[in-house]
Write a protein that holds these residues in place. Structure first.
Motif, mmCIF file in Angstrom:
data_model
loop_
_atom_site.group_PDB
_atom_site.id
_atom_site.type_symbol
_atom_site.label_atom_id
_atom_site.label_comp_id
_atom_site.label_asym_id
_atom_site.label_seq_id
_atom_site.Cartn_x
_atom_site.Cartn_y
_atom_site.Cartn_z
ATOM 1 N N PRO A 1 -10.956 0.465 -1.256
ATOM 2 C CA PRO A 1 -10.836 1.932 -1.358
ATOM 3 C C PRO A 1 -9.682 2.439 -0.507
ATOM 4 C CG PRO A 1 -12.629 1.357 0.115
ATOM 5 C CD PRO A 1 -12.134 0.072 -0.481
ATOM 6 N N PRO A 2 -9.197 3.628 -0.801
ATOM 7 C CA PRO A 2 -8.132 4.217 0.028
ATOM 8 C C PRO A 2 -8.600 4.360 1.480
ATOM 9 C CG PRO A 2 -8.387 5.411 -2.042
ATOM 10 C CD PRO A 2 -9.561 4.482 -1.966
ATOM 11 N N ARG A 3 -7.651 4.264 2.387
ATOM 12 C CA ARG A 3 -7.938 4.396 3.817
ATOM 13 C C ARG A 3 -7.138 5.557 4.380
ATOM 14 N NH1 ARG A 3 -9.787 -0.570 6.134
ATOM 15 N NH2 ARG A 3 -9.954 -2.243 4.577
ATOM 16 N N PRO A 4 -7.643 6.141 5.457
ATOM 17 C CA PRO A 4 -6.834 7.183 6.100
ATOM 18 C C PRO A 4 -5.518 6.594 6.592
ATOM 19 C CG PRO A 4 -9.104 7.279 6.849
ATOM 20 C CD PRO A 4 -8.976 6.015 6.042
ATOM 21 N N ALA A 5 -4.464 7.254 6.325
ATOM 22 C CA ALA A 5 -3.138 6.727 6.685
ATOM 23 C C ALA A 5 -2.821 6.898 8.158
ATOM 24 C CB ALA A 5 -2.068 7.397 5.830
ATOM 25 N N SER A 6 -3.423 7.894 8.773
ATOM 26 C CA SER A 6 -3.117 8.161 10.192
ATOM 27 C C SER A 6 -4.037 7.358 11.091
ATOM 28 C CB SER A 6 -3.278 9.661 10.478
ATOM 29 O OG SER A 6 -4.619 10.067 10.212
ATOM 30 N N ASN A 7 -3.529 7.068 12.322
ATOM 31 C CA ASN A 7 -4.301 6.375 13.358
ATOM 32 C C ASN A 7 -4.792 4.996 12.910
ATOM 33 O OD1 ASN A 7 -4.041 8.614 15.110
ATOM 34 N ND2 ASN A 7 -5.821 9.612 14.147
ATOM 35 N N ALA A 8 -3.948 4.256 12.247
ATOM 36 C CA ALA A 8 -4.311 2.888 11.894
ATOM 37 C C ALA A 8 -4.436 2.048 13.177
ATOM 38 C CB ALA A 8 -3.260 2.293 10.972
ATOM 39 N N ALA B 1 0.859 -1.193 0.000
ATOM 40 C CA ALA B 1 0.000 0.000 0.000
ATOM 41 C C ALA B 1 0.892 1.239 0.000
ATOM 42 C CB ALA B 1 -0.922 -0.018 1.213
ATOM 43 N N MET B 2 0.555 2.219 -0.830
ATOM 44 C CA MET B 2 1.356 3.425 -0.928
ATOM 45 C C MET B 2 0.576 4.613 -0.375
ATOM 46 S SD MET B 2 4.158 2.340 -2.096
ATOM 47 C CE MET B 2 4.970 3.906 -2.424
ATOM 48 N N LEU B 3 1.330 5.532 0.193
ATOM 49 C CA LEU B 3 0.764 6.715 0.848
ATOM 50 C C LEU B 3 0.626 7.844 -0.162
ATOM 51 C CD1 LEU B 3 -0.069 8.192 3.485
ATOM 52 C CD2 LEU B 3 2.359 8.742 3.794
ATOM 53 N N ASP B 4 -0.551 8.441 -0.151
ATOM 54 C CA ASP B 4 -0.796 9.635 -0.990
ATOM 55 C C ASP B 4 -0.786 10.833 -0.048
ATOM 56 O OD1 ASP B 4 -1.594 11.643 -2.651
ATOM 57 O OD2 ASP B 4 -3.268 10.522 -3.518
ATOM 58 N N LEU B 5 0.336 11.587 -0.098
ATOM 59 C CA LEU B 5 0.482 12.697 0.845
ATOM 60 C C LEU B 5 -0.542 13.797 0.596
ATOM 61 C CD1 LEU B 5 4.371 12.982 0.972
ATOM 62 C CD2 LEU B 5 2.850 11.941 2.660
ATOM 63 N N SER B 6 -0.986 13.903 -0.639
ATOM 64 C CA SER B 6 -1.920 14.987 -0.956
ATOM 65 C C SER B 6 -3.279 14.748 -0.321
ATOM 66 C CB SER B 6 -2.061 15.121 -2.475
ATOM 67 O OG SER B 6 -2.591 13.915 -3.011
ATOM 68 N N THR B 7 -3.680 13.465 -0.213
ATOM 69 C CA THR B 7 -4.993 13.158 0.372
ATOM 70 C C THR B 7 -4.887 12.589 1.778
ATOM 71 O OG1 THR B 7 -4.973 10.953 -0.575
ATOM 72 C CG2 THR B 7 -5.938 12.716 -1.928
ATOM 73 N N GLY B 8 -3.659 12.202 2.207
ATOM 74 C CA GLY B 8 -3.483 11.598 3.535
ATOM 75 C C GLY B 8 -4.058 10.207 3.635
ATOM 76 N N THR B 9 -4.139 9.514 2.516
ATOM 77 C CA THR B 9 -4.676 8.159 2.506
ATOM 78 C C THR B 9 -3.645 7.211 1.922
ATOM 79 O OG1 THR B 9 -5.652 8.450 0.307
ATOM 80 C CG2 THR B 9 -7.033 8.994 2.222
ATOM 81 N N SER B 10 -3.911 5.921 2.153
ATOM 82 C CA SER B 10 -3.085 4.880 1.556
ATOM 83 C C SER B 10 -3.989 3.899 0.856
ATOM 84 C CB SER B 10 -2.243 4.157 2.619
ATOM 85 O OG SER B 10 -3.100 3.462 3.502
#
Length: 820
Positions: free
Chosen positions: A681-688, A652-661
């Motif tokens: 679908p993309p997931r929020p990258a923070s607070n996994a 899974a790769m992080l999209d810094l522009s949207t803050g999702t992975s």
């Protein structure tokens, strides 16, 4: 002649006075002669009459005196005798009666003196016989013969002794040597005259045996009987009898002498007994000494056991012997050796308190059991009926090591307290010998074990494969130390997992699992880190049955560099199999085994890591040659699947522009799973939910499925159905996430599932993934830089092309303007 002389004197006495008177009176001589003649005639007549009147009584008196001289005390009768002679005859008769009375008294005294002399002579001869021989039969016959001589009217003498049961009188000596001793002469102690004497301890004299109802007529025509008791102190041991075929042969005043003779017989019996006892004591002490010599030599326990039962049988002249050893854990006795017994159908083990041997083991006191039937439950190991048993404990330092039991047949005499003392002394020697043999055996065993331990340690040091090492260890320990079952298992999480077993019936190693601290002796040792011995597993609260027929179990921890690594478990099929020395030896072995397993693991990990790093370097170079980012991302998951041993890999790769992975690449053999993951679908990258410190291992995060709860509506990144798994294996809900961090920060993460080895990851395995993730991050950043460079290069080329066209147009414009 004396009477004629007396008559003559009488005549002279008459004539002489007449002559003297005539002469005085002047009578003439003729006249005197006539007178003298007349006087003579008268004197003669008178003397004749006087002679007749005095001669007969005197002759009678003389004959009476002669009869007295001849010992005939008869009185005299005088008829027509002078009164003086009659008076003299009366006095004479009184004297005769007096002499007769004195003679009767003297005769009585002579008779008494003769009897006393015979008695004293008999006592002397008896005493001499008592002191002259140690042959009891010879002495008793001499005593009886002298007794019969002492009482002339006696026919024979007989001595009875009380038998061992105390219920019967047994004949042991008879004065008549021509007649053998007949057992019928014996009698129950409550019957017969001898029985009465023994019971009452008082002599009995029968003038007429027909008048006493207690008399037993054996057809020997006995008419008179005298019986006295044989006493030793206050104890009666038998009776001495003297009989006669005539009535009134014995009187009560003879009892004193007869009792004296009986006392001499008692002395003879006591001397014989003391001599026999001393000889027996010498023989016993000699046997004990010889036994001590034979038992003191170096010999195996089995050989010593055989020596004990054989020596004990010989010592007590018994029929058979059995040696039991005590198991205080089970409180049982086990037969370890027997002599002259049949084991078919016999019990080989007894509980404390059961039978004679069991009672001795329980009380630690000797026990005699005489007159036992074959089915008396006496603890015998033989099938024959036994007359008597004696059992003594073998005690060492106040602990009963076992019981030595000796048996005699019914036709042998029973055991006595002296036998108990002798066998107890022998048992003390036996206990000492058993303890010495045990110590020697233990020392030899320890020496052998140390040599084996040293050999095994050398072999362990040369093996760097952990599985091979543990297999070699269980086989080596089982074969070298002779243990029935040897197991080795390692700790995996909260579980003990068996890795190797010497038991060929252990078809599956992983079937031997126990939860640490909760199940079995192994689980207990794994939790405490301390060795544990159960010499009776059935009574042990920690025991968990894994292998059948196990009776004893020893478990010691295998300590590694980080604590308890595993457990070495040894099981035996008999009780009390392990001693302190075994624990010490196995602890030393477990320490060396722990070091060897750690080294094998380290070597394997290092070897595997080296191989993986080599492969990582190789694939990284290929990866760096891939310049298309999308293809590179897919190649990253393929490398993890194919090279690092994971069946399902998600990147899974992080999209810094949207803050999702979002998933960008998946490697799996399940195409449907791959498509479903890529459609997530993309997931929020923070607070996994998995990104918590408690799940962190190194730079990654490993969450056990049983510890992770997903927020409502949330799902696993990767979830592969794997079927049923063991508790220590990788589970379907387990989660391992490896962050991909570049020089500029987080780029994404790898999520892996379903390892090829089915095991939950170790730190070393995670670190290998992290190294690859680091290389992948560098490759991704390089690919992105190259892609950006390519984009900028393309933009510059387009700009250059625009400038070239502008320059050309400018040139053309200037040329046109110049032309114009």
């Amino acid at each position: 002649m004396r009477l004629s002389f007396r008559v003559f004197l009488g005549y002279v006495a008459i004539i002489v006075p007449v002559i003297i008177a005539s002469w005085i009176m002047g009578i003439a001589v003729p006249q005197i002669a006539i007178i003298t003649l007349v006087a003579a005639i008268a004197a003669l007549i008178a003397s004749s009459i006087l002679m007749y009147m005095l001669g007969r009584p005197i002759q009678e008196l003389r004959r009476g005196v002669q009869r007295i001289a001849e010992g005939k005390f008869t009185s005299i009768q005088l008829q027509q005798a002078p009164s003086d002679l009659v008076a003299l005859a009366g006095t004479f008769n009184q004297m005769v009666e007096s002499l007769k009375g004195r003679d009767d008294q003297l005769q009585a005294l002579n008779d008494e003196l003769s009897r006393r002399l015979r008695e004293l002579n008999a006592l002397y001869e008896v005493s001499r016989s008592v002191n002259s021989s140690l042959d009891i039969q010879e002495v008793l016959r001499a005593i009886l013969n002298e007794t019969v001589k002492t009482f002339p009217t006696a026919q024979k003498g007989l001595i009875h002794l009380i038998d061992e049961s105390g219920k019967r009188l047994i004949p042991i000596a008879l004065s008549d040597t021509s007649r053998p001793l007949d057992p019928s002469m014996g009698m129950p102690i409550d019957q017969g005259i001898a029985g009465r004497v023994v019971r009452t301890r008082k002599p009995v004299t029968l003038s007429d045996t027909a008048q006493d109802p207690d008399f037993i007529d054996l057809g020997s025509n006995v008419r008179s009987l005298m019986v006295v008791p044989l006493m030793v102190g206050d104890n009666v041991i038998g009776a001495l009898s003297l009989d006669s075929t005539t009535r009134n042969s014995f009187t009560s005043d003879m009892e004193e002498v007869f009792q004296s003779l009986a006392n001499r017989a008692v002395i003879a019996l006591e001397n014989a007994r003391l001599y026999s006892d001393s000889q027996k004591r010498v023989k016993e002490l000699t046997s004990l000494y010889n036994s001590a010599l034979s038992l003191s030599g170096e010999q195996s326990p089995d050989s010593l056991h055989e020596q004990l039962v054989q020596r004990a049988t010989e010592l007590l002249e018994a029929h058979s012997a059995t040696l039991f050893l005590a198991d205080h854990t089970l409180r049982t006795l086990k037969v370890v050796s027997s002599f002259n017994t049949a084991h078919e159908g016999a019990k080989l083990a007894y509980r404390f308190g059961e039978g004679v041997a069991g009672q001795v083991a329980q009380t630690a006191e000797p026990l005699i059991a005489n007159a036992l039937p074959a089915d008396a439950g006496n603890g015998s190991t033989g099938t024959e009926a036994e007359g008597s048993l004696i059992a003594v404990p073998l005690i060492w330092e106040n602990e009963v090591l076992g019981v030595l039991q000796i048996a005699r047949r019914a036709n042998q005499h029973g055991f006595e307290p002296a036998d108990t003392r002798l066998l107890t002394l022998f048992a003390q020697q036996g206990a000492s010998a058993l303890e010495n043999a045990r110590l020697l055996s233990n020392q030899r065993r320890r020496t052998r074990q140390l040599a084996l331990l040293n050999d095994l340690n050398r072999r362990f040091a040369a093996i760097l494969n952990a599985d091979m090492l543990m297999k070699e260890a269980v086989q080596g320990v089982a074969e070298r130390f002779g243990y029935a079952i040897v197991n080795i298992g390692l700790l995996e999480g909260d579980w003990f997992v068996m890795k190797a077993s010497s038991n060929p019936e252990a078809s599956s190693l992983h079937s031997g699992t126990q939860r640490i601290g909760q199940e079995g002796i192994i689980g207990h040792v794994a939790a405490t880190g301390q060795p544990y011995v159960a010499n009776d597993v059935l009574s042990d609260p920690h025991y968990l049955s894994v292998f059948p027929d196990t009776q004893s179990e020893l478990a010691v921890p295998i300590l590694g560099k980080d604590g308890v690594l595993g457990v070495l478990d040894i099981q035996e099929r008999h009780h009390n199999a392990f001693i302190n020395n075994d624990v010490s030896i196995m602890q030393n072995l477990a320490v060396q085994l722990g070091i060897a397993i750690d080294n094998a693991h380290l070597f394997h990990a290092a070897q595997q890591r080296a191989e993986q790093l080599t492969k990582i370097l190789e694939v990284t170079q290929d990866l760096r040659r891939q310049q298309q980012l999308e293809l590179m991302l897919q190649k990253i998951t393929d490398i993890v699947q194919q090279t690092l041993g994971w069946r399902t890999v998600l990147l899974a790769m992080l999209d810094l522009s949207t803050g999702t992975s979002a998933p960008v690449a998946v490697a799996t053999d399940d195409e449907g799973l791959r498509e479903s993951i890529l459609l997530m679908p993309p997931r929020p990258a923070s607070n996994a939910h998995w990104e918590e410190e408690q799940y962190r291992i190194s730079q990654s995060y490993f969450v056990r499925g049983e510890e992770l709860s997903y927020p409502e509506g949330d799902e696993r990144l990767v979830r592969t159905e794997m079927g049923e798994r063991k508790p220590w294996e990788w589970q379907s809900d387990d989660l391992l996430v490896i962050p991909i961090i570049g020089y500029t920060g987080p780029l994404g993460h790898l999520s892996v599932d379903d390892p090829v080895d089915r095991q939950r990851p170790t730190l070393e395995k995670i670190q290998v993934l992290e190294i690859f993730a680091h290389q992948a991050a560098s490759a991704i950043e390089d690919a992105r830089l190259i892609e950006e460079l390519h984009l900028k290069t393309d933009a510059l080329e387009e700009a250059n092309k625009g400038l070239s066209r502008a320059s050309q147009m400018k040139s053309e414009f200037l040329a046109n303007m110049s032309h114009e």
